[in-house]
Write an enzyme that holds these catalytic residues in place. Structure first.
Site, mmCIF file in Angstrom:
data_model
loop_
_atom_site.group_PDB
_atom_site.id
_atom_site.type_symbol
_atom_site.label_atom_id
_atom_site.label_comp_id
_atom_site.label_asym_id
_atom_site.label_seq_id
_atom_site.Cartn_x
_atom_site.Cartn_y
_atom_site.Cartn_z
ATOM 1 C CG ASN A 87 -1.942 1.321 1.234
ATOM 2 O OD1 ASN A 87 -1.678 2.271 1.162
ATOM 3 N ND2 ASN A 87 -3.574 0.711 0.838
ATOM 4 C CG HIS A 138 -6.232 -0.390 -1.487
ATOM 5 N ND1 HIS A 138 -7.509 -0.834 -1.631
ATOM 6 C CD2 HIS A 138 -5.543 0.511 -0.983
ATOM 7 C CE1 HIS A 138 -7.879 -0.233 -1.100
ATOM 8 N NE2 HIS A 138 -7.571 0.725 -0.977
ATOM 9 C CD GLU A 158 -5.316 -6.284 -2.059
ATOM 10 O OE1 GLU A 158 -4.624 -5.175 -1.958
ATOM 11 O OE2 GLU A 158 -5.358 -7.007 -1.499
ATOM 12 C CB CYS A 179 -10.808 -3.519 -0.130
ATOM 13 S SG CYS A 179 -10.025 -2.758 -2.045
ATOM 14 C CB CYS A 227 -7.715 -5.334 -4.060
ATOM 15 S SG CYS A 227 -6.872 -3.438 -3.746
ATOM 16 C CG ASP A 280 -5.961 1.949 2.078
ATOM 17 O OD1 ASP A 280 -5.350 3.175 1.398
ATOM 18 O OD2 ASP A 280 -6.015 1.096 2.141
#
Lengths: 158, 158
Positions: free
Chosen positions: B49, B60, B62, B87, B90, B150
């Site tokens: 991140n 993020h 990923e 999330c 992602c 976030d």
């Protein structure tokens, strides 16, 4: 807002900024998808797909726009304008960041995840704009391999 | 591959690289979520991140990892390792890019979109790793505002 409210209140200048960003990307040999984030009549950021220009597969138009906007805190009241129906990644970003209103240029050349967005409570207005569709059609015909790469449909050549 | 195959074949070094990336991010005052992309025993990229470090809300763990990997063509055969349940953004990237196997450190501190991923045909292995959970708990307690930012749950202060 609901569909009628979004139709009445969306920002035509922000949408045009997204179209301009898409056109600029095509002129650079890139994927012609542009986006613009607006709140209360103020353009917060624009962006376009940067796969070709930056070699970044995650930089779809919407992601690049949200990146350009930076850390704006809450996304309440923002409207994201984008020339093409958002893919799963970009739709996920919209949902995760709490953006509740999205204006889409067209969904003829790529269906995107419009139903999923609506199912997650996002209001989506599709303008069915000919210019957006023509940008994508030109690109898909000239660079089918890059387009397949951009939406993850390249064949496995490993 | 199915659940048992992924459990037998996932890459422990790649997972450890993701944990190391998460730890490095926390040491920099950033969100401690790391990822690693692997194929056939070869580590293709790691990332973490970058919201705090680069001021980029879309980075993020990923997404940063997929960005670092660059334009690799087809994602067939890759396994994405990530310290926290992905999330919506992602998870959407995973689906859009055709990544079919994901190893998740933990989903205690954030549930992510694991059910949605599975519904879209992705095999998800959750390790329930204490170190990953501790990194997130430390961060969420020290920087609750950044964590809310976030995952898009900041209150509207406009």
């Amino acid at each position: 807002m609901n569909d009628d409210e979004l139709r009445a209140r969306f920002s035509r200048p922000a949408f045009e900024a997204a179209v301009d960003a898409a056109s600029a990307s095509l002129a650079d040999g890139g994927v012609p998808i542009g986006s613009a984030l607006e709140r209360g009549g103020r353009l917060l950021a624009t962006g376009h797909n940067q796969r070709v220009q930056q070699g970044d597969p995650t930089a779809h138009g919407e992601i690049d726009c949200l990146r350009q906007a930076g850390r704006i805190g809450s996304y309440a009241g923002t409207i994201l304008h984008t020339t093409l129906a958002p893919c799963a990644m970009c739709a996920g970003a919209i949902v995760q960041f709490g953006i509740t209103d999205v204006v889409v240029g067209e969904s003829r050349t790529f269906p995107g995840e419009l139903n999923w967005l609506r199912g997650r409570g996002v209001t989506v207005l599709v303008l069915d704009d000919d210019r957006c569709a023509q940008l994508m059609t030109q690109f898909q015909e000239r660079f089918p391999h890059v387009w397949a790469e951009d939406i993850g449909t390249l064949p496995d050549e490993s």
